[in-house]
Design an enzyme around this catalytic site. Sequence first.
Site, PDB file in Angstrom:
ATOM      1  N   TYR A  55       0.920  -1.244  -0.148  1.00 32.94           N
ATOM      2  CA  TYR A  55       0.032  -0.098  -0.032  1.00 32.94           C
ATOM      3  C   TYR A  55       0.820   1.322   0.141  1.00 32.94           C
ATOM      4  O   TYR A  55       0.456   2.195  -0.548  1.00 32.94           O
ATOM      5  CB  TYR A  55      -0.909  -0.150   1.067  1.00 32.94           C
ATOM      6  CG  TYR A  55      -2.090  -1.062   0.982  1.00 32.94           C
ATOM      7  CD1 TYR A  55      -3.155  -0.685  -0.046  1.00 32.94           C
ATOM      8  CD2 TYR A  55      -2.019  -2.428   1.656  1.00 32.94           C
ATOM      9  CE1 TYR A  55      -3.975  -1.799  -0.370  1.00 32.94           C
ATOM     10  CE2 TYR A  55      -2.946  -3.356   1.047  1.00 32.94           C
ATOM     11  CZ  TYR A  55      -3.869  -2.963   0.253  1.00 32.94           C
ATOM     12  OH  TYR A  55      -4.852  -4.154  -0.232  1.00 32.94           O
ATOM     13  N   ASN A  89     -13.166   2.685  -6.052  1.00 29.14           N
ATOM     14  CA  ASN A  89     -11.797   3.027  -5.954  1.00 29.14           C
ATOM     15  C   ASN A  89     -11.372   3.578  -4.771  1.00 29.14           C
ATOM     16  O   ASN A  89     -12.115   4.242  -3.968  1.00 29.14           O
ATOM     17  CB  ASN A  89     -11.552   4.041  -7.030  1.00 29.14           C
ATOM     18  CG  ASN A  89     -12.174   3.319  -8.557  1.00 29.14           C
ATOM     19  OD1 ASN A  89     -12.179   2.317  -8.545  1.00 29.14           O
ATOM     20  ND2 ASN A  89     -12.207   4.320  -9.423  1.00 29.14           N
ATOM     21  N   VAL A  90     -10.323   3.374  -4.368  1.00 34.04           N
ATOM     22  CA  VAL A  90      -9.646   3.813  -3.190  1.00 34.04           C
ATOM     23  C   VAL A  90      -8.677   4.980  -3.452  1.00 34.04           C
ATOM     24  O   VAL A  90      -7.935   5.760  -2.549  1.00 34.04           O
ATOM     25  CB  VAL A  90      -8.855   2.792  -2.583  1.00 34.04           C
ATOM     26  CG1 VAL A  90      -9.394   1.361  -1.845  1.00 34.04           C
ATOM     27  CG2 VAL A  90      -7.631   2.154  -3.364  1.00 34.04           C
ATOM     28  N   ASP A  91      -8.825   5.409  -4.779  1.00 36.42           N
ATOM     29  CA  ASP A  91      -7.950   6.653  -5.037  1.00 36.42           C
ATOM     30  C   ASP A  91      -8.813   7.748  -4.825  1.00 36.42           C
ATOM     31  O   ASP A  91     -10.029   7.436  -4.568  1.00 36.42           O
ATOM     32  CB  ASP A  91      -7.488   6.756  -6.425  1.00 36.42           C
ATOM     33  CG  ASP A  91      -8.518   6.663  -7.468  1.00 36.42           C
ATOM     34  OD1 ASP A  91      -9.670   7.585  -7.307  1.00 36.42           O
ATOM     35  OD2 ASP A  91      -8.452   5.873  -8.493  1.00 36.42           O
ATOM     36  N   HIS A 106     -14.624   0.873  -0.724  1.00 39.14           N
ATOM     37  CA  HIS A 106     -13.684  -0.090  -0.230  1.00 39.14           C
ATOM     38  C   HIS A 106     -12.602   0.690   0.505  1.00 39.14           C
ATOM     39  O   HIS A 106     -11.397   0.141   0.431  1.00 39.14           O
ATOM     40  CB  HIS A 106     -13.041  -0.804  -1.572  1.00 39.14           C
ATOM     41  CG  HIS A 106     -14.306  -1.707  -2.262  1.00 39.14           C
ATOM     42  ND1 HIS A 106     -14.107  -2.223  -3.449  1.00 39.14           N
ATOM     43  CD2 HIS A 106     -15.395  -2.373  -1.651  1.00 39.14           C
ATOM     44  CE1 HIS A 106     -15.325  -2.960  -3.491  1.00 39.14           C
ATOM     45  NE2 HIS A 106     -15.784  -3.117  -2.529  1.00 39.14           N
ATOM     46  N   THR A 178     -16.483  -0.855 -14.268  1.00 36.89           N
ATOM     47  CA  THR A 178     -16.276  -1.950 -13.208  1.00 36.89           C
ATOM     48  C   THR A 178     -16.726  -3.247 -13.797  1.00 36.89           C
ATOM     49  O   THR A 178     -17.645  -3.237 -14.692  1.00 36.89           O
ATOM     50  CB  THR A 178     -16.910  -1.469 -11.984  1.00 36.89           C
ATOM     51  OG1 THR A 178     -17.203  -2.845 -11.183  1.00 36.89           O
ATOM     52  CG2 THR A 178     -18.464  -1.111 -12.155  1.00 36.89           C
ATOM     53  N   SER A 179     -15.972  -4.115 -13.494  1.00 38.61           N
ATOM     54  CA  SER A 179     -16.424  -5.479 -14.140  1.00 38.61           C
ATOM     55  C   SER A 179     -17.558  -6.247 -13.262  1.00 38.61           C
ATOM     56  O   SER A 179     -18.100  -6.991 -13.881  1.00 38.61           O
ATOM     57  CB  SER A 179     -15.102  -6.483 -13.880  1.00 38.61           C
ATOM     58  OG  SER A 179     -14.642  -6.816 -12.790  1.00 38.61           O
TER      59      SER A 179
HETATM   60  P1  OAD Z   1     -12.037  -4.495 -12.558  1.00 38.86           P
HETATM   61  O1  OAD Z   1     -10.658  -4.529 -12.680  1.00 38.86           O
HETATM   62  O2  OAD Z   1     -12.474  -5.899 -11.951  1.00 38.86           O
HETATM   63  O3  OAD Z   1     -12.740  -4.042 -13.679  1.00 38.86           O
HETATM   64  C1  OAD Z   1     -12.218  -2.946 -14.287  1.00 38.86           C
HETATM   65  C2  OAD Z   1     -13.324  -2.609 -15.441  1.00 38.86           C
HETATM   66  O4  OAD Z   1     -12.971  -1.225 -16.161  1.00 38.86           O
HETATM   67  C3  OAD Z   1     -13.443  -3.594 -16.514  1.00 38.86           C
HETATM   68  O5  OAD Z   1     -14.558  -3.894 -16.830  1.00 38.86           O
HETATM   69  C4  OAD Z   1     -12.890  -2.886 -17.829  1.00 38.86           C
HETATM   70  O6  OAD Z   1     -13.291  -3.347 -18.954  1.00 38.86           O
HETATM   71  C5  OAD Z   1     -12.931  -1.619 -17.569  1.00 38.86           C
HETATM   72  N1  OAD Z   1     -12.203  -0.625 -17.992  1.00 38.86           N
HETATM   73  C6  OAD Z   1     -10.828  -0.698 -18.655  1.00 38.86           C
HETATM   74  N2  OAD Z   1     -10.019   0.186 -18.954  1.00 38.86           N
HETATM   75  C7  OAD Z   1     -11.363   1.347 -19.011  1.00 38.86           C
HETATM   76  C8  OAD Z   1     -11.399   2.750 -19.446  1.00 38.86           C
HETATM   77  N3  OAD Z   1     -10.345   3.377 -19.966  1.00 38.86           N
HETATM   78  N4  OAD Z   1     -12.546   3.335 -19.081  1.00 38.86           N
HETATM   79  C9  OAD Z   1     -13.727   2.705 -18.543  1.00 38.86           C
HETATM   80  N5  OAD Z   1     -13.505   1.401 -18.250  1.00 38.86           N
HETATM   81  C10 OAD Z   1     -12.367   0.742 -18.395  1.00 38.86           C
HETATM   82  O7  OAD Z   1     -12.082  -3.546 -11.326  1.00 38.86           O
HETATM   83  P2  OAD Z   1     -13.583  -3.296 -10.295  1.00 38.86           P
HETATM   84  O8  OAD Z   1     -14.831  -3.629 -11.058  1.00 38.86           O
HETATM   85  O9  OAD Z   1     -13.305  -1.732  -9.959  1.00 38.86           O
HETATM   86  O10 OAD Z   1     -11.399  -4.308  -4.308  1.00 38.86           O
HETATM   87  O11 OAD Z   1     -12.813  -4.266  -9.134  1.00 38.86           O
HETATM   88  C11 OAD Z   1     -13.500  -4.066  -8.086  1.00 38.86           C
HETATM   89  C12 OAD Z   1     -12.971  -4.404  -6.806  1.00 38.86           C
HETATM   90  O12 OAD Z   1     -12.265  -5.655  -6.830  1.00 38.86           O
HETATM   91  C13 OAD Z   1     -12.099  -3.311  -6.532  1.00 38.86           C
HETATM   92  O13 OAD Z   1     -12.456  -2.165  -5.772  1.00 38.86           O
HETATM   93  C14 OAD Z   1     -10.881  -4.043  -5.887  1.00 38.86           C
HETATM   94  C15 OAD Z   1     -10.794  -5.306  -6.380  1.00 38.86           C
HETATM   95  O14 OAD Z   1     -10.189  -6.473  -5.837  1.00 38.86           O
HETATM   96  C16 OAD Z   1     -10.847  -4.256  -3.217  1.00 38.86           C
HETATM   97  O15 OAD Z   1      -9.733  -3.902  -3.228  1.00 38.86           O
HETATM   98  C17 OAD Z   1     -11.521  -4.587  -2.156  1.00 38.86           C
END
Ligand code: OAD
Length: 231
Positions: A55, A89-91, A106, A178-179
């Site tokens: 971190y 996001n944590v940013d 988160h 977000t995925s």
């Molecule tokens: P993911 O990495 O699972 O998903 C990221 C998403 O962003 C995907 O659907 C990509 O297609 C999309 N993406 C990539 N580039 C992009 C762009 N330029 N513009 C828009 N979208 C884009 O991330 P999260 O869904 O945020 O938790 O993950 C959820 C949680 O899982 C996070 O908060 C974290 C992680 O483990 C913790 O740390 C507790």
Amino acid sequence: MKKKTIVVLTGAGMSAESGVSTFRDSGGLWEQYRVEDVATPEGWYRDPLLVTNFYNGLRRQLVTKEPCEGHRLLATLEQDYNVRIITQNVDDLHERAGSTSVLHLHGELFKVTSSRNPNDPSQIRTLPYDAPDVKIGDKAADGSQLRPFIVWFGEPVPNIEPAIELCGDADIFLVIGTSLNVYPAAGLLRYAPMGCPIYLIDPADVHCPMSVTHIRKGASEGMKEFISLLS
Ligand code: OAD
């Protein structure tokens, strides 16, 4: 006329154009680190130094990043709408772009807390930008080792209740980058009122349980299209 409310759920893709790694894309953080090692309470108890350094590294990177156009466009939407951001996001890029209503599900990278009572507000403090590192031996007010103020896998998500409440206020729901793999955040869409239009900005396919208007673009270009659809 009363402003409409846009509830926005953001994930790592929101910050990808700022140069912040996503988690599950190819080359994402979870290809480089094991979730169990750096994002679980078990990982912390096994090796607090590894977790602390992980971190510290993320914080040092974040200092060098700037909000992208997508973050800024979301902030400017506040002129005409009530914009309520719920972020995984944590940013702090939404805040730095000027958004005034940001609920972190988160945790927050620049905050640290007690490893004994992580959700006790009196234990949480914010690190300065010019001294973002924590060392083993640095103590919280209750005398326990300082840990990141991050919700790790397997831990409760204290802000999920206020997030659910916000979703119920939505006139328009927007999901960005977000995925939708991680619950309970991914389930928030279900709390949008019946008939509320849902938009999704993501360049990739996302499995989504609801009917959505998918803007298949990155966050910045996608925000421009979303704004043009609003007018
Ligand atoms: P993911 O990495 O699972 O998903 C990221 C998403 O962003 C995907 O659907 C990509 O297609 C999309 N993406 C990539 N580039 C992009 C762009 N330029 N513009 C828009 N979208 C884009 O991330 P999260 O869904 O945020 O938790 O993950 C959820 C949680 O899982 C996070 O908060 C974290 C992680 O483990 C913790 O740390 C507790």
